[in-house]
Motif scaffolding. Structure first.
Motif, PDB file in Angstrom:
ATOM      1  N   ARG A  43       0.813  -1.218   0.000  1.00  0.00           N
ATOM      2  CA  ARG A  43       0.000   0.000   0.000  1.00  0.00           C
ATOM      3  C   ARG A  43       0.846   1.267   0.000  1.00  0.00           C
ATOM      4  O   ARG A  43       0.511   2.236  -0.683  1.00  0.00           O
ATOM      5  CB  ARG A  43      -0.983  -0.014   1.168  1.00  0.00           C
ATOM      6  CG  ARG A  43      -0.349   0.087   2.533  1.00  0.00           C
ATOM      7  CD  ARG A  43      -1.335  -0.231   3.621  1.00  0.00           C
ATOM      8  NE  ARG A  43      -0.745  -0.027   4.929  1.00  0.00           N
ATOM      9  CZ  ARG A  43       0.147  -0.843   5.498  1.00  0.00           C
ATOM     10  NH1 ARG A  43       0.553  -1.928   4.848  1.00  0.00           N
ATOM     11  NH2 ARG A  43       0.650  -0.594   6.685  1.00  0.00           N
ATOM     12  N   GLY A  44       1.947   1.244   0.757  1.00  0.00           N
ATOM     13  CA  GLY A  44       2.825   2.420   0.823  1.00  0.00           C
ATOM     14  C   GLY A  44       3.386   2.761  -0.541  1.00  0.00           C
ATOM     15  O   GLY A  44       3.355   3.918  -0.983  1.00  0.00           O
ATOM     16  N   ILE A  47       0.615   4.147  -2.892  1.00  0.00           N
ATOM     17  CA  ILE A  47       0.281   5.559  -2.633  1.00  0.00           C
ATOM     18  C   ILE A  47       1.370   6.465  -3.199  1.00  0.00           C
ATOM     19  O   ILE A  47       1.106   7.500  -3.796  1.00  0.00           O
ATOM     20  CB  ILE A  47       0.088   5.801  -1.119  1.00  0.00           C
ATOM     21  CG1 ILE A  47      -1.206   5.117  -0.681  1.00  0.00           C
ATOM     22  CG2 ILE A  47       0.022   7.280  -0.791  1.00  0.00           C
ATOM     23  CD1 ILE A  47      -1.481   5.172   0.796  1.00  0.00           C
ATOM     24  N   LEU A  48       2.599   5.988  -3.043  1.00  0.00           N
ATOM     25  CA  LEU A  48       3.740   6.735  -3.589  1.00  0.00           C
ATOM     26  C   LEU A  48       3.627   6.864  -5.102  1.00  0.00           C
ATOM     27  O   LEU A  48       3.755   7.953  -5.671  1.00  0.00           O
ATOM     28  CB  LEU A  48       5.001   5.936  -3.241  1.00  0.00           C
ATOM     29  CG  LEU A  48       6.283   6.707  -3.144  1.00  0.00           C
ATOM     30  CD1 LEU A  48       6.231   7.540  -1.892  1.00  0.00           C
ATOM     31  CD2 LEU A  48       7.452   5.737  -3.065  1.00  0.00           C
ATOM     32  N   ALA A  51       0.981   9.243  -6.180  1.00  0.00           N
ATOM     33  CA  ALA A  51       1.247  10.669  -5.961  1.00  0.00           C
ATOM     34  C   ALA A  51       2.266  11.227  -6.951  1.00  0.00           C
ATOM     35  O   ALA A  51       2.350  12.443  -7.130  1.00  0.00           O
ATOM     36  CB  ALA A  51       1.729  10.887  -4.532  1.00  0.00           C
TER      37      ALA A  51
ATOM     38  N   PHE B 357       6.059   3.052   6.810  1.00  0.00           N
ATOM     39  CA  PHE B 357       5.039   2.902   5.773  1.00  0.00           C
ATOM     40  C   PHE B 357       5.697   2.578   4.428  1.00  0.00           C
ATOM     41  O   PHE B 357       5.140   1.851   3.608  1.00  0.00           O
ATOM     42  CB  PHE B 357       4.273   4.217   5.683  1.00  0.00           C
ATOM     43  CG  PHE B 357       2.917   4.093   5.086  1.00  0.00           C
ATOM     44  CD1 PHE B 357       2.004   3.192   5.595  1.00  0.00           C
ATOM     45  CD2 PHE B 357       2.535   4.888   4.029  1.00  0.00           C
ATOM     46  CE1 PHE B 357       0.736   3.082   5.054  1.00  0.00           C
ATOM     47  CE2 PHE B 357       1.271   4.792   3.485  1.00  0.00           C
ATOM     48  CZ  PHE B 357       0.370   3.881   3.998  1.00  0.00           C
ATOM     49  N   VAL B 358       6.875   3.122   4.202  1.00  0.00           N
ATOM     50  CA  VAL B 358       7.596   2.859   2.939  1.00  0.00           C
ATOM     51  C   VAL B 358       8.551   1.679   3.137  1.00  0.00           C
ATOM     52  O   VAL B 358       8.481   0.694   2.408  1.00  0.00           O
ATOM     53  CB  VAL B 358       8.385   4.105   2.496  1.00  0.00           C
ATOM     54  CG1 VAL B 358       9.226   3.809   1.274  1.00  0.00           C
ATOM     55  CG2 VAL B 358       7.433   5.243   2.214  1.00  0.00           C
ATOM     56  N   ARG B 557       3.946  22.502  -5.062  1.00  0.00           N
ATOM     57  CA  ARG B 557       2.641  22.027  -4.594  1.00  0.00           C
ATOM     58  C   ARG B 557       2.253  22.643  -3.253  1.00  0.00           C
ATOM     59  O   ARG B 557       1.087  22.750  -2.925  1.00  0.00           O
ATOM     60  CB  ARG B 557       2.618  20.507  -4.530  1.00  0.00           C
ATOM     61  CG  ARG B 557       3.412  19.892  -3.425  1.00  0.00           C
ATOM     62  CD  ARG B 557       3.506  18.385  -3.558  1.00  0.00           C
ATOM     63  NE  ARG B 557       4.169  18.001  -4.798  1.00  0.00           N
ATOM     64  CZ  ARG B 557       3.655  17.170  -5.687  1.00  0.00           C
ATOM     65  NH1 ARG B 557       2.467  16.662  -5.489  1.00  0.00           N
ATOM     66  NH2 ARG B 557       4.327  16.851  -6.779  1.00  0.00           N
ATOM     67  N   ILE B 606      -1.291  13.969   2.442  1.00  0.00           N
ATOM     68  CA  ILE B 606      -0.786  13.151   1.328  1.00  0.00           C
ATOM     69  C   ILE B 606       0.393  13.855   0.644  1.00  0.00           C
ATOM     70  O   ILE B 606       1.427  13.234   0.364  1.00  0.00           O
ATOM     71  CB  ILE B 606      -1.923  12.912   0.300  1.00  0.00           C
ATOM     72  CG1 ILE B 606      -3.038  12.078   0.931  1.00  0.00           C
ATOM     73  CG2 ILE B 606      -1.407  12.269  -0.973  1.00  0.00           C
ATOM     74  CD1 ILE B 606      -2.727  10.622   1.117  1.00  0.00           C
ATOM     75  N   GLN B 607       0.245  15.148   0.409  1.00  0.00           N
ATOM     76  CA  GLN B 607       1.304  15.870  -0.323  1.00  0.00           C
ATOM     77  C   GLN B 607       2.578  15.994   0.516  1.00  0.00           C
ATOM     78  O   GLN B 607       3.682  15.867  -0.019  1.00  0.00           O
ATOM     79  CB  GLN B 607       0.811  17.266  -0.749  1.00  0.00           C
ATOM     80  CG  GLN B 607      -0.369  17.250  -1.706  1.00  0.00           C
ATOM     81  CD  GLN B 607      -0.108  16.440  -2.957  1.00  0.00           C
ATOM     82  OE1 GLN B 607       1.027  16.286  -3.389  1.00  0.00           O
ATOM     83  NE2 GLN B 607      -1.163  15.881  -3.539  1.00  0.00           N
ATOM     84  N   ARG B 610       4.245  12.711   0.366  1.00  0.00           N
ATOM     85  CA  ARG B 610       4.833  12.499  -0.958  1.00  0.00           C
ATOM     86  C   ARG B 610       6.150  13.256  -1.098  1.00  0.00           C
ATOM     87  O   ARG B 610       7.133  12.726  -1.646  1.00  0.00           O
ATOM     88  CB  ARG B 610       3.833  12.963  -2.021  1.00  0.00           C
ATOM     89  CG  ARG B 610       4.339  12.784  -3.439  1.00  0.00           C
ATOM     90  CD  ARG B 610       4.217  14.089  -4.183  1.00  0.00           C
ATOM     91  NE  ARG B 610       5.404  14.319  -4.974  1.00  0.00           N
ATOM     92  CZ  ARG B 610       5.535  13.959  -6.227  1.00  0.00           C
ATOM     93  NH1 ARG B 610       4.559  13.373  -6.842  1.00  0.00           N
ATOM     94  NH2 ARG B 610       6.660  14.203  -6.863  1.00  0.00           N
ATOM     95  N   TYR B 613       8.648  11.120   0.763  1.00  0.00           N
ATOM     96  CA  TYR B 613       8.952   9.817   0.167  1.00  0.00           C
ATOM     97  C   TYR B 613       9.669   9.942  -1.174  1.00  0.00           C
ATOM     98  O   TYR B 613      10.609   9.206  -1.449  1.00  0.00           O
ATOM     99  CB  TYR B 613       7.659   9.015  -0.043  1.00  0.00           C
ATOM    100  CG  TYR B 613       6.951   8.601   1.233  1.00  0.00           C
ATOM    101  CD1 TYR B 613       7.627   8.530   2.442  1.00  0.00           C
ATOM    102  CD2 TYR B 613       5.602   8.280   1.224  1.00  0.00           C
ATOM    103  CE1 TYR B 613       6.970   8.165   3.600  1.00  0.00           C
ATOM    104  CE2 TYR B 613       4.946   7.908   2.386  1.00  0.00           C
ATOM    105  CZ  TYR B 613       5.642   7.849   3.573  1.00  0.00           C
ATOM    106  OH  TYR B 613       4.988   7.484   4.715  1.00  0.00           O
ATOM    107  N   VAL B 614       9.188  10.851  -2.012  1.00  0.00           N
ATOM    108  CA  VAL B 614       9.727  10.921  -3.381  1.00  0.00           C
ATOM    109  C   VAL B 614      10.914  11.877  -3.467  1.00  0.00           C
ATOM    110  O   VAL B 614      11.978  11.527  -3.968  1.00  0.00           O
ATOM    111  CB  VAL B 614       8.621  11.334  -4.385  1.00  0.00           C
ATOM    112  CG1 VAL B 614       9.172  11.387  -5.800  1.00  0.00           C
ATOM    113  CG2 VAL B 614       7.448  10.375  -4.308  1.00  0.00           C
TER     114      VAL B 614
END
Lengths: 72, 642
Positions: A43-44, A47-48, A51, B357-358, B557, B606-607, B610, B613-614
């Protein structure tokens, strides 16, 4: 006239990039949902992935703002 | 912070292995790892010093099987028994001490039978009660039809439920059943409720099985009654069922009281026995990961460095120096196998699940949790940035914390929400926003800038935050490369950092924030550094440079969502002016603010995630770490994300 064209350009910048993002997210979303159903631990990552294409519409938004308020 | 781990070997006389495992189990700090191939080869040969995996003897295998069986039975019993409202029995109620002994199983058997009997009776009664409730309306619908049906022992009445939107099936059904019974059937139907039609179908007794099979094959639901009603006609059974529904609650309560009485006496001893059985099984299973020679045993494992002394002291106290702990250096080649324990202050610890989570960080890499704990609320605040919305979020968070919603996970989430909502309030003050511009009459004016009009300033701020975040990520990567003596990689990272600095300098000079004389040298440096980056990192480095630029632009963003939020609040406030009726206007405004608030909680979360994570993790984060799962009496991994 020039103001109208600028507004149309801004609308196109945000509108087309939003459509592109929506299309990409729909593909990733449906594939991701399937993947989560098989492997909930993904799921992680999903979602990544979901996005990531949002950058397209964000950049479209920035271009639109620059067109409207940046004096270009 | 990732806690430093020690790679240890526990050594001792072979006969002390079971007792040593018991001590280690009690201490609960050692994560046992399988016997590595290296030492076996090193000691080598078939001699008395050859290291081999500890084999389980027949008695141990038998005990393992008995323990597995007893643990399964106890677990099942504890599932069937309700949680006791009070304890009436003793600690063990005379159960044999050895849970693997046959006497224990024999003592358990009558209690099991009693629990199963009560449980089965309760389940059957509940099913009957549910059935009665389900068919009460059906009975009302079908009872008037009863008189029109033929009676006698030569016929059987079948009940069918159909959806009303599939009523056309009735004709097909009647035709088909008539064909199967050569016309000897009666079909009557009536509406049960707005969705279902009840159908009574009377057929010759010998044709009933074939008709039932036909209904099943066509996916038509036939009314099934409990076994106790066998031999009665359908309608009589339904009438009886309804009468029974008056008696059933008392009978269910009686069965539940029987279970509760057993639970009061046995729940505690069973829980203790299950724990004992699991502990013994864990120790037997751990033996398979231990090594032995003819005289000695060896256990390989990982222990947090700070717990190493405690472990040695415990073994010394138990064995007076006959069992010892030997340290081995942890090399970079071990990093993939080393379990990871994170240690952070309570506030930062709440953000660990966001990282987990990641992926769990790899041992030897950098724990990003403290940075997430700093930047996540910051980004959230920049995007929501409203005293009103932030205050509402804060109130909801405090309520959730006060009520203890969600247990431990809920508490961690409220810590994150608390920091984020306070950040939103702080930025709301800086942007002068209270549900949009409603704060103006109260003297709340923008300190930093007005987000409704200063779009470019907001964009610049968002990009500046992006530069800071990405530069921090690259700096962490540089530090990691230096720590692991990857000089070329470190140099490449340093060049990228210098390149970003030159680009910022050239940009500032171009817009006049620094003297224009700086612009040309900065541009020359930029070109040279770009060449150096490609030279050090190859074509990939060039792609990474472009990607880094994209990463920074992605922080726009923050401005995009922030502007959308304030504009929506502005539109909501204008609703009062648009509508002639103040009631309609205020209702529309409150609704829009509510929508904006809901979106304002979800999208920034969420943003902000993100961006971490990214954009941020991509620069330095190394995932793939394994949570620390010590050989302990409880199976809860310590330091693992909740």
């Amino acid at each position: 006239m020039e103001r109208a064209l600028t507004a149309i350009a801004a609308a196109l910048a945000i509108g087309l990039s939003a459509l592109a993002t929506a299309w990409v997210q729909s593909r990733i979303g449906s594939a991701g949902t399937g993947a989560i159903a098989e492997k909930p631990e993904l799921r992680g990552i999903v979602i990544l992935m979901l996005a990531i294409p949002e950058t397209i519409v964000i950049l479209g938004f920035v271009v639109a703002m620059l067109l409207l308020f940046g004096g270009w | 912070m990732i806690v430093s781990m020690s790679k240890v070997q526990v050594l001792g006389p072979r006969r002390l292995l079971p007792r040593a495992l018991q001590v280690l189990h009690g201490e609960g700090v050692l994560q046992i790892r399988s016997l590595p191939d290296g030492p076996r080869a090193a000691l080598g040969g078939d001699g008395r010093r050859a290291l081999r995996v500890v084999p389980l003897v027949d008695a141990e295998r038998a005990a393992e099987r008995a323990l597995a069986d007893i643990a399964g039975r106890l677990q099942e019993l504890l599932v069937l028994l309700p949680a006791p409202d009070r304890i009436t029995g003793g600690a063990d109620e005379g159960l044999p001490d050895d849970v693997a002994a046959p006497e224990f199983g024999a003592r358990l058997a009558p209690i099991e039978a009693e629990v199963r009997a009560f449980s089965a009776r309760r389940d059957a009664l509940q099913a009957e009660r549910d059935l009665a409730a389900r068919y009460a309306r059906l009975l009302t619908a079908l009872a008037p039809l009863r008189r029109a049906l033929p009676a006698g022992e030569q016929v059987t009445t079948l009940g069918i439920l159909l959806r009303r939107d599939r009523a056309e099936i009735l004709h097909v059904l009647e035709r088909e059943v008539r064909r199967m019974t050569s016309g000897a059937c009666v079909l009557l139907s009536g509406n049960v409720d707005r969705e279902q039609i009840g159908v009574l179908l009377t057929v010759p007794r010998e044709a009933a099985p074939a008709v039932s099979r036909f209904l099943f094959e066509r996916g038509i639901a036939e009314i099934r009654l409990p076994e106790r009603y066998t031999g009665q006609s359908l309608l009589d059974a339904l009438l009886l069922l309804t009468r029974r529904s008056q008696e059933l609650p008392a009978e269910i309560r009686e069965a539940e009281a029987g279970l509760m009485a057993i639970s009061r006496r046995w729940h505690r001893p069973f829980t203790a026995a299950l724990q004992a059985a699991r502990s013994r099984r864990a120790r037997l299973a751990a033996m398979a990961s231990c090594g032995e020679t003819d005289h000695a045993f060896v256990i390989y494992g990982w222990v947090p460095a700070e717990q190493r002394v405690r472990l040695t002291a415990a073994l010394d106290a138990a064995f007076e120096g006959r069992v010892m702990v030997v340290d081995h250096p942890v090399s970079a080649t071990d990093y993939d196998d080393v379990p990871v324990v994170l240690r952070n202050p309570p506030y930062v610890r709440a953000f660990e699940p966001l990282v987990g989570f990641v992926a769990w960080p790899r041992y030897g890499s950098i724990d990003p949790t403290p940075f997430v704990a700093g930047f996540f609320p910051l980004f959230f605040g920049v995007m929501l940035g409203d005293v009103g919305f932030g205050g509402l979020a804060l109130a909801l968070t405090l309520l959730a914390r006060l009520k203890g919603w969600g247990g431990e996970i809920g508490r961690q989430l409220t810590t994150i929400a608390l920091a984020s909502s306070m950040s939103a309030i702080a930025f709301g003050v800086l942007f002068g926003e209270l549900f949009g511009a409603l704060g103006e009459p109260l003297g709340l004016h923008p300190i930093l800038f007005d987000r409704r009009t200063a779009a470019l300033s907001f964009l610049a701020m968002a990009l500046l935050l992006g530069v800071c975040h990405v530069v921090l990520g690259i700096s962490l990567s540089l530090w990691s490369a230096l720590r692991h003596h990857h000089e070329r990689e470190a140099l490449a990272r340093a060049v990228v950092l210098a390149l970003i600095a030159a680009a910022i300098l050239a940009g500032l000079a171009h817009v006049g924030y620094v003297p224009s004389t700086v612009e040309r040298p900065a541009l020359v440096a930029l070109a040279l550094l770009a060449v150096a980056t490609v030279f050090l990192g190859g074509a990939i480095a060039a792609i990474e440079l472009v990607s880094t630029l994209g990463n920074i632009l992605s922080y726009a963003r923050l401005m995009a969502l922030g502007t959308a939020s304030v504009m929506l609040a502005e539109v909501a406030n204008r609703m009062v002016e648009i509508f002639s009726s103040p009631v309609v206007g205020v209702t529309a405004a409150v609704t829009l603010h509510a929508v904006n608030f809901a979106m304002g909680l979800f999208s920034p979360t969420i943003q902000a995630l993100r961006l971490h994570y990214v954009e941020f993790f991509d620069k330095f984060f190394e995932g793939g770490g394994k949570p620390y799962e010590p050989f302990a009496l409880t199976n809860q991994p310590r330091g693992a994300p909740a």
